[in-house]
Design an enzyme around this catalytic site. Structure first.
Site, PDB file in Angstrom:
ATOM      1  CE1 TYR A  56      45.870  29.104  32.601  1.00  0.00           C
ATOM      2  CE2 TYR A  56      47.740  29.061  34.088  1.00  0.00           C
ATOM      3  CZ  TYR A  56      46.949  29.714  33.143  1.00  0.00           C
ATOM      4  OH  TYR A  56      47.279  30.998  32.773  1.00  0.00           O
ATOM      5  CG  HIS A 119      43.213  33.792  35.175  1.00  0.00           C
ATOM      6  ND1 HIS A 119      43.400  32.443  35.351  1.00  0.00           N
ATOM      7  CD2 HIS A 119      43.633  34.059  33.916  1.00  0.00           C
ATOM      8  CE1 HIS A 119      43.893  31.928  34.240  1.00  0.00           C
ATOM      9  NE2 HIS A 119      44.036  32.882  33.354  1.00  0.00           N
TER      10      HIS A 119
HETATM   11  P1  NAD Z   1      52.973  28.976  24.943  1.00  0.00           P
HETATM   12  O1  NAD Z   1      52.971  29.930  23.814  1.00  0.00           O
HETATM   13  O2  NAD Z   1      54.043  29.057  25.947  1.00  0.00           O
HETATM   14  O3  NAD Z   1      52.882  27.508  24.312  1.00  0.00           O
HETATM   15  C1  NAD Z   1      52.853  26.362  25.117  1.00  0.00           C
HETATM   16  C2  NAD Z   1      52.952  25.129  24.213  1.00  0.00           C
HETATM   17  O4  NAD Z   1      54.228  25.092  23.614  1.00  0.00           O
HETATM   18  C3  NAD Z   1      52.781  23.830  24.994  1.00  0.00           C
HETATM   19  O5  NAD Z   1      52.141  22.874  24.157  1.00  0.00           O
HETATM   20  C4  NAD Z   1      54.220  23.413  25.238  1.00  0.00           C
HETATM   21  O6  NAD Z   1      54.320  22.041  25.426  1.00  0.00           O
HETATM   22  C5  NAD Z   1      54.875  23.852  23.959  1.00  0.00           C
HETATM   23  N1  NAD Z   1      56.321  24.104  24.068  1.00  0.00           N
HETATM   24  C6  NAD Z   1      56.981  24.774  25.042  1.00  0.00           C
HETATM   25  N2  NAD Z   1      58.297  24.796  24.790  1.00  0.00           N
HETATM   26  C7  NAD Z   1      58.485  24.139  23.623  1.00  0.00           C
HETATM   27  C8  NAD Z   1      59.612  23.827  22.816  1.00  0.00           C
HETATM   28  N3  NAD Z   1      60.843  24.212  23.180  1.00  0.00           N
HETATM   29  N4  NAD Z   1      59.425  23.127  21.667  1.00  0.00           N
HETATM   30  C9  NAD Z   1      58.193  22.750  21.285  1.00  0.00           C
HETATM   31  N5  NAD Z   1      57.068  23.002  21.997  1.00  0.00           N
HETATM   32  C10 NAD Z   1      57.216  23.696  23.150  1.00  0.00           C
HETATM   33  O7  NAD Z   1      51.530  29.111  25.627  1.00  0.00           O
HETATM   34  P2  NAD Z   1      51.011  29.114  27.098  1.00  0.00           P
HETATM   35  O8  NAD Z   1      51.423  27.877  27.851  1.00  0.00           O
HETATM   36  O9  NAD Z   1      49.559  29.439  26.989  1.00  0.00           O
HETATM   37  O10 NAD Z   1      51.662  30.372  27.786  1.00  0.00           O
HETATM   38  C11 NAD Z   1      52.703  30.249  28.723  1.00  0.00           C
HETATM   39  C12 NAD Z   1      52.224  30.443  30.141  1.00  0.00           C
HETATM   40  O11 NAD Z   1      51.807  31.799  30.293  1.00  0.00           O
HETATM   41  C13 NAD Z   1      51.017  29.601  30.578  1.00  0.00           C
HETATM   42  O12 NAD Z   1      51.404  28.303  30.943  1.00  0.00           O
HETATM   43  C14 NAD Z   1      50.517  30.440  31.733  1.00  0.00           C
HETATM   44  O13 NAD Z   1      51.322  30.221  32.865  1.00  0.00           O
HETATM   45  C15 NAD Z   1      50.745  31.864  31.220  1.00  0.00           C
HETATM   46  N6  NAD Z   1      49.539  32.436  30.577  1.00  0.00           N
HETATM   47  C16 NAD Z   1      48.742  33.226  31.345  1.00  0.00           C
HETATM   48  C17 NAD Z   1      47.588  33.770  30.799  1.00  0.00           C
HETATM   49  C18 NAD Z   1      46.721  34.624  31.679  1.00  0.00           C
HETATM   50  O14 NAD Z   1      47.047  34.811  32.836  1.00  0.00           O
HETATM   51  N7  NAD Z   1      45.628  35.179  31.213  1.00  0.00           N
HETATM   52  C19 NAD Z   1      47.220  33.508  29.491  1.00  0.00           C
HETATM   53  C20 NAD Z   1      48.079  32.720  28.706  1.00  0.00           C
HETATM   54  C21 NAD Z   1      49.242  32.200  29.266  1.00  0.00           C
END
Ligand code: NAD
Length: 310
Positions: A56, A119
């Site tokens: 990230y 990952h």
């Molecule tokens: P997400 O669906 O959580 O979306 C994140 C986006 O939504 C960001 O732009 C954030 O600012 C925004 N957001 C969050 N809360 C909000 C709110 N209340 N109102 C408006 N906007 C809001 O997507 P993500 O960040 O990809 O997924 C969450 C976490 O999951 C990642 O940060 C990561 O830690 C994990 N993840 C892991 C993998 C993997 O391991 N392969 C893949 C995807 C995500």
């Protein structure tokens, strides 16, 4: 805050997990000072599960999370990952896993993580991950540097293939359970329950698609899915409901998901997402959303090696 046990481990994770990828500017520029304040605020409000990766922001998210957790490490359950280091940079070899993990520990300013995860397994070979990557991680576990081990990715097929050949404590998958998709329930959840594996659900907002700012440019979903997401957000606005809050609530209601990760980088987002805990589910609105999403529900895009699609 509510807490649930991660599979057969003694770890009790907050049902809302802090996704730290936005701290690495993955969804646009964030303010590092606000990022640190956001982490502190989340801990103060009971969020104890933090998920990050060296991928990230090319190590930026890990470094910022490490800065934020200085002095507060003992209050959280910290998960990071190994094997993926860039958009097209992967190294699932034993040497790579060990060497890069030492760097992650330094950035995170700690000498152990609670959960170390491979990952995005679909970008590797199942054979190598089972025979080389996970055994290297087990050595790190024996040295006390990683308390528990997990795998992450988009392909449910690959995650299940690995988990049935190798014992892991957790499976993290993303964009497989939220308002747009629910195929985590077909095989993965029954498998996890049977084998005592914890399930971590990521991307409650379908990687930003269920927000008013919409999907980032790199989002892999086709236009039909992005458009359906937009309509869901518009419907919620017309009903006077905050779409992210409803989307998160939907995920929190799944009884077999230990924690739902949502990416956050401002205190306002933490506050908004904590509000999901008290939202009463409106079945009428959920029914309307189901109607909007129906033509693209469970749409899956290809990811990783072709043999791993699914
Ligand atoms: P997400 O669906 O959580 O979306 C994140 C986006 O939504 C960001 O732009 C954030 O600012 C925004 N957001 C969050 N809360 C909000 C709110 N209340 N109102 C408006 N906007 C809001 O997507 P993500 O960040 O990809 O997924 C969450 C976490 O999951 C990642 O940060 C990561 O830690 C994990 N993840 C892991 C993998 C993997 O391991 N392969 C893949 C995807 C995500």
């Amino acid at each position: 805050m509510k807490y649930r046990q991660l599979g057969n481990t003694p770890l009790r994770l907050s049902v809302i997990g802090f996704g730290a990828s936005p701290l690495g500017d993955v969804f646009g520029r964030t303010d590092p000072t606000e990022g640190i304040a956001t982490v502190h605020y989340a801990v103060d409000r009971g969020i104890n599960f933090f998920d990050v990766s060296p991928y990230y922001g090319s190590t930026v998210a890990e470094a910022r999370l490490g800065d934020a957790l200085a002095g507060r490490r003992g209050e959280v359950l910290l998960a990071t990952k190994c094997g993926r280091y860039g958009l097209a940079e992967f190294d699932f070899s034993a040497d790579g896993i060990v060497g890069r993990f030492e760097q992650s520990l330094r950035r995170l300013r700690t000498d152990y993580v609670d959960l170390l995860q491979v990952h995005d397994v679909e970008f590797g070979s199942v054979k190598q991950i089972v025979e080389e990557t996970l055994p290297a991680m087990r050595r790190l576990q024996r040295e006390g540097k990683a308390r528990y081990l997990g795998i992450t990715g988009y392909s449910l097929k690959t995650l299940l293939e690995i988990a049935s050949q190798s014992s892991v404590n957790s499976i993290l998958t993303y964009c497989r359970y939220n308002l747009m998709v629910a195929d985590i329930d077909d095989v993965l959840i029954p498998f996890a329950k049977q084998h005592g594996v914890g399930v971590i659900n990521a991307s409650a907002l379908h990687m930003g698609l269920l927000t008013t700012s919409g999907a980032p440019g790199w989002h892999p979903a086709p236009k039909e899915v992005v458009d359906a997401g937009r309509k869901v957000v518009a419907l919620c606005a017309a009903e006077g409901i905050d779409a992210p809050r409803l989307a998160l609530r939907f995920c929190l209601d799944h009884p077999d998901i230990t924690s739902t990760l949502i990416g956050m980088s401002t205190r306002q987002q933490v506050e908004a997402n904590l509000n999901a805990l008290s939202l009463a589910n409106d079945r009428g609105v959920l029914e309307k959303i189901r109607g909007i999403v129906a033509p693209v529900h469970n749409y899956i895009w290809p990811s990783g090696r072709e043999e791993n699609y699914g």
